[in-house]
Write a protein that holds these residues in place. Structure first.
Motif, PDB file in Angstrom:
ATOM      1  N   UNK A   1      -6.603   5.926 -19.595  1.00  0.00           N
ATOM      2  CA  UNK A   1      -6.792   5.591 -18.181  1.00  0.00           C
ATOM      3  C   UNK A   1      -6.496   4.114 -17.916  1.00  0.00           C
ATOM      4  N   UNK A   2      -6.740   3.267 -18.914  1.00  0.00           N
ATOM      5  CA  UNK A   2      -6.438   1.834 -18.722  1.00  0.00           C
ATOM      6  C   UNK A   2      -4.939   1.612 -18.509  1.00  0.00           C
ATOM      7  N   UNK A   3      -4.124   2.534 -19.016  1.00  0.00           N
ATOM      8  CA  UNK A   3      -2.677   2.391 -18.900  1.00  0.00           C
ATOM      9  C   UNK A   3      -2.124   2.864 -17.571  1.00  0.00           C
ATOM     10  N   UNK A   4      -2.989   3.382 -16.696  1.00  0.00           N
ATOM     11  CA  UNK A   4      -2.504   3.866 -15.400  1.00  0.00           C
ATOM     12  C   UNK A   4      -2.415   2.758 -14.357  1.00  0.00           C
ATOM     13  N   UNK A   5      -3.086   1.654 -14.592  1.00  0.00           N
ATOM     14  CA  UNK A   5      -3.079   0.589 -13.588  1.00  0.00           C
ATOM     15  C   UNK A   5      -1.680  -0.025 -13.463  1.00  0.00           C
ATOM     16  N   UNK A   6      -1.471  -0.740 -12.359  1.00  0.00           N
ATOM     17  CA  UNK A   6      -0.204  -1.455 -12.202  1.00  0.00           C
ATOM     18  C   UNK A   6      -0.140  -2.613 -13.208  1.00  0.00           C
ATOM     19  N   UNK A   7       1.062  -3.133 -13.472  1.00  0.00           N
ATOM     20  CA  UNK A   7       1.185  -4.242 -14.437  1.00  0.00           C
ATOM     21  C   UNK A   7       0.328  -5.454 -14.068  1.00  0.00           C
ATOM     22  N   UNK A   8       0.079  -5.654 -12.772  1.00  0.00           N
ATOM     23  CA  UNK A   8      -0.732  -6.813 -12.385  1.00  0.00           C
ATOM     24  C   UNK A   8      -2.227  -6.517 -12.432  1.00  0.00           C
TER      25      UNK A   8
ATOM     26  N   UNK B   1      -3.854  -4.224 -10.747  1.00  0.00           N
ATOM     27  CA  UNK B   1      -4.396  -3.568  -9.551  1.00  0.00           C
ATOM     28  C   UNK B   1      -4.310  -2.049  -9.710  1.00  0.00           C
ATOM     29  N   UNK B   2      -5.028  -1.344  -8.813  1.00  0.00           N
ATOM     30  CA  UNK B   2      -5.108   0.103  -8.916  1.00  0.00           C
ATOM     31  C   UNK B   2      -3.758   0.747  -8.615  1.00  0.00           C
TER      32      UNK B   2
ATOM     33  N   UNK C   1       3.383   8.423  -2.546  1.00  0.00           N
ATOM     34  CA  UNK C   1       4.527   8.144  -3.433  1.00  0.00           C
ATOM     35  C   UNK C   1       5.823   8.608  -2.786  1.00  0.00           C
ATOM     36  N   UNK C   2       5.766   9.780  -2.133  1.00  0.00           N
ATOM     37  CA  UNK C   2       6.963  10.291  -1.447  1.00  0.00           C
ATOM     38  C   UNK C   2       7.394   9.359  -0.322  1.00  0.00           C
ATOM     39  N   UNK C   3       6.406   8.659   0.262  1.00  0.00           N
ATOM     40  CA  UNK C   3       6.702   7.712   1.349  1.00  0.00           C
ATOM     41  C   UNK C   3       7.135   6.334   0.823  1.00  0.00           C
ATOM     42  N   UNK C   4       7.182   6.196  -0.492  1.00  0.00           N
ATOM     43  CA  UNK C   4       7.709   4.949  -1.068  1.00  0.00           C
ATOM     44  C   UNK C   4       6.701   4.063  -1.741  1.00  0.00           C
ATOM     45  N   UNK C   5       5.417   4.458  -1.755  1.00  0.00           N
ATOM     46  CA  UNK C   5       4.420   3.632  -2.436  1.00  0.00           C
ATOM     47  C   UNK C   5       4.701   3.624  -3.930  1.00  0.00           C
ATOM     48  N   UNK C   6       4.471   2.500  -4.581  1.00  0.00           N
ATOM     49  CA  UNK C   6       4.690   2.417  -6.040  1.00  0.00           C
ATOM     50  C   UNK C   6       3.448   1.873  -6.706  1.00  0.00           C
TER      51      UNK C   6
END
Ligand code: FES
Ligand code: FES
Length: 163
Positions: free
Chosen positions: A79-86, A88-89, A158-163
Motif C-alpha cells: 500500500x505504501x507503493x500506491x502513493x504518488x512520487x511526491x 501525496x495520495x 482517471x478517465x477524466x485525466x486525473x493522475x
C-alpha cells in the motif's frame, strides 16, 4: 541449533530489497518486521480476510500465505507503493477519503491493493466487476457500498485525466 537463513532479493515498491530469511518467514512478516512497511495489515493470518494483500508481479496475493522465499526475484507493491512520487495520495486513495470508504481502516490497505490491481487492468470496471474484485476482502465496518463508490469514483477521475 540456529535456523538456516536463505538470501532473498525482492523488488519492493520499485526498490531492490535484499535480506536473509528463514524458510518459514512469511512475506507479510518480512515486509512489516524487516522493511518496516507496516501499512500491510495482518488480520486472520490464514487467507480469509485480505487485510495482508499486496501485489505480486501485478496480481493481488495474500502475503500471510506466502513465504518470503517464494517472492524471491519477484516484484511486490504494498500500500505504501500506491502513493504518488511526491508522497501525496493517489487518485484511488483520495477517492476513498472523498467517499468515506473507511472507518477503522483495518481492511483499507488490502482493499486499495485489490482495487488498484483491478483498475490497472480494467480502468472502467462495472459495479459488478468492482464487487467481484474486492470479493475476497472483508470489511466489518462500512457495508462495502462506499468502497465500491470510491473505486468507481477513481475510475471516473482517471478517465477524466486525473493522475
Ligand atoms: S491476514 Fe492474510 S488473508 Fe487475513
Ligand atoms: S473499515 Fe473497518 S474493517 Fe473495513
Amino acid at each position: 541449533m540456529s535456523e538456516r537463513l536463505y538470501p532473498i532479493t525482492i523488488e519492493v515498491n520499485g526498490t531492490q530489497r535484499a535480506g536473509h530469511v528463514t524458510a518459514r518467514t512469511s512475506l507479510v512478516d518480512w515486509l512489516r518486521e524487516h522493511l518496516h512497511l507496516t501499512g500491510t495489515h495482518i488480520g486472520c493470518e490464514h487467507g480469509i480476510c485480505g487485510a495482508c494483500s499486496v501485489m505480486l508481479d501485478g496480481e493481488p496475493v495474500r502475503s500471510c500465505l506466502m513465504y518470503a522465499v517464494q517472492a524471491n526475484g519477484h516484484r511486490i507493491v504494498t500500500v505504501e507503493g500506491l502513493q504518488r512520487p511526491d508522497g501525496s495520495l493517489s487518485v484511488l486513495q483520495d477517492s476513498f477519503c472523498e467517499t468515506h470508504a473507511l472507518q477503522c481502516g483495518y481492511c483499507t490497505p488490502g482493499m486499495l491493493i485489490a482495487a488498484q490491481a483491478l483498475l490497472n487492468t480494467n480502468p472502467r470496471p462495472t459495479e459488478a466487476e468492482i464487487r467481484d474484485a474486492i470479493g475476497g476482502n472483508l470489511c466489518r465496518c462500512t457495508g462495502y457500498q462506499q468502497i465500491v463508490e470510491a473505486i468507481a469514483l477513481a475510475a471516473r477521475r482517471t478517465a477524466e485525466g486525473a493522475t
